[in-house]
Design an enzyme around this catalytic site. Structure first.
Site, PDB file in Angstrom:
ATOM      1  N   HIS A   1     -49.413 116.820  19.711  1.00  0.00           N
ATOM      2  CA  HIS A   1     -48.759 117.199  18.459  1.00  0.00           C
ATOM      3  C   HIS A   1     -48.476 115.976  17.591  1.00  0.00           C
ATOM      4  CE1 HIS A   1     -45.979 116.352  21.649  1.00  0.00           C
ATOM      5  NE2 HIS A   1     -44.970 116.202  20.816  1.00  0.00           N
ATOM      6  N   ARG A   2     -48.051 114.866  18.225  1.00  0.00           N
ATOM      7  CA  ARG A   2     -47.757 113.656  17.461  1.00  0.00           C
ATOM      8  C   ARG A   2     -49.057 113.055  16.938  1.00  0.00           C
ATOM      9  NH1 ARG A   2     -44.506 111.457  21.001  1.00  0.00           N
ATOM     10  NH2 ARG A   2     -42.752 112.679  20.307  1.00  0.00           N
TER      11      ARG A   2
ATOM     12  N   ASP B   1     -39.430 114.101  14.466  1.00  0.00           N
ATOM     13  CA  ASP B   1     -38.607 114.956  15.295  1.00  0.00           C
ATOM     14  C   ASP B   1     -39.586 115.892  15.940  1.00  0.00           C
ATOM     15  OD1 ASP B   1     -36.087 115.629  16.383  1.00  0.00           O
ATOM     16  OD2 ASP B   1     -36.195 117.513  15.317  1.00  0.00           O
ATOM     17  N   SER B   2     -39.529 115.906  17.232  1.00  0.00           N
ATOM     18  CA  SER B   2     -40.489 116.729  17.932  1.00  0.00           C
ATOM     19  C   SER B   2     -39.786 117.417  19.062  1.00  0.00           C
ATOM     20  CB  SER B   2     -41.635 115.862  18.456  1.00  0.00           C
ATOM     21  OG  SER B   2     -41.119 114.785  19.196  1.00  0.00           O
TER      22      SER B   2
ATOM     23  N   GLY C   1     -34.760 105.314  19.019  1.00  0.00           N
ATOM     24  CA  GLY C   1     -34.305 104.401  20.052  1.00  0.00           C
ATOM     25  C   GLY C   1     -35.082 104.653  21.340  1.00  0.00           C
ATOM     26  N   ASN C   2     -36.043 105.591  21.290  1.00  0.00           N
ATOM     27  CA  ASN C   2     -36.829 105.971  22.461  1.00  0.00           C
ATOM     28  C   ASN C   2     -38.013 105.018  22.621  1.00  0.00           C
ATOM     29  OD1 ASN C   2     -38.970 107.210  23.985  1.00  0.00           O
ATOM     30  ND2 ASN C   2     -37.944 109.181  23.767  1.00  0.00           N
TER      31      ASN C   2
ATOM     32  N   LYS D   1     -41.570 106.496  22.674  1.00  0.00           N
ATOM     33  CA  LYS D   1     -41.990 106.939  21.338  1.00  0.00           C
ATOM     34  C   LYS D   1     -42.381 105.740  20.476  1.00  0.00           C
ATOM     35  CE  LYS D   1     -39.748 110.632  19.865  1.00  0.00           C
ATOM     36  NZ  LYS D   1     -38.762 111.501  19.189  1.00  0.00           N
TER      37      LYS D   1
ATOM     38  N   GLY E   1     -40.539 112.618  28.584  1.00  0.00           N
ATOM     39  CA  GLY E   1     -40.003 113.921  28.195  1.00  0.00           C
ATOM     40  C   GLY E   1     -40.583 115.053  29.024  1.00  0.00           C
TER      41      GLY E   1
END
Length: 196
Positions: free
Chosen positions: A177-178, A70-71, A12-13, A16, A150
């Site tokens: 990382h993503r 998930d990060s 829901g972000n 992201k 974030g």
């Protein structure tokens, strides 16, 4: 190749979702956000477990493939905290940043890493792909930059001298990382689409 396979982003972000839409742009997919009001409880103890829980729940709810990530941020001096609780460390991004900087105030050791676990699941409950990417860095003493979301303004990527919030999306993709997890995911996803 026609863009006919729907891939729902299990989040829901908005930040992201936009980041994933950018990363997935070159693939024959219709990228959609998860339905509003769909809330999946993250009960896993690792990033990979939480990504799997979200991907399976959203795929089942929508009837389409779902991509979940998930990060989070793990800080050495805080024994890996906030870790899987990164998003729940405080109610808002500014409060999370403030709380983390406060906790690190007495610490000289400021090394940290961002980790991103990605999972694609099918509506029948099959886990199609799982990968994990990592980015090493340091926590700054104050926020810098206005890109990203974030913890991006306080995470300085090793050997760059810049925080994620000071980087363009393309640069963040190569260091992040993503982005690293996505580099592992992309060939597997292309293979899935071609054999679909």
């Amino acid at each position: 190749m026609t863009k006919n396979r729907v891939l729902v982003i299990a989040s829901g972000n908005q930040g992201k979702i936009l980041e994933f839409q950018g990363l997935l742009n070159g693939l024959p997919l219709l990228v959609e956000p998860q339905p509003e009001g769909l809330d999946v409880e993250e009960t896993g103890t690792t990033f990979a477990a939480n990504a799997r829980i979200k991907a399976l729940a959203v795929a089942q709810a929508t009837g389409h493939w779902a991509l979940a990530d998930d990060s989070g941020l793990s800080v050495s001096a805080l024994n890996g905290a906030p870790g899987v609780h990164s998003a729940r460390y405080a109610p808002t991004d500014p409060e999370r940043i403030k709380k983390l900087l406060e906790a690190l105030r007495p610490c000289h050791e400021r090394s940290a890493y961002f980790s991103a676990a990605l999972c694609i699941a099918a509506p029948d409950g099959e886990v199609l792909v799982e990968v994990e990417g990592r980015c090493e860095g340091q926590i700054t003493k104050a926020p810098r930059g206005d890109q990203g979301f974030g913890y991006d303004p306080i995470f300085e990527v090793n050997n760059t001298g810049r925080t994620f919030a000071e980087m363009a999306l393309s640069e963040k993709k190569s260091y992040g990382h993503r982005g690293r997890a996505f580099t592992l995911l992309e060939p597997l996803l292309k293979n899935l689409i071609s054999t679909d």
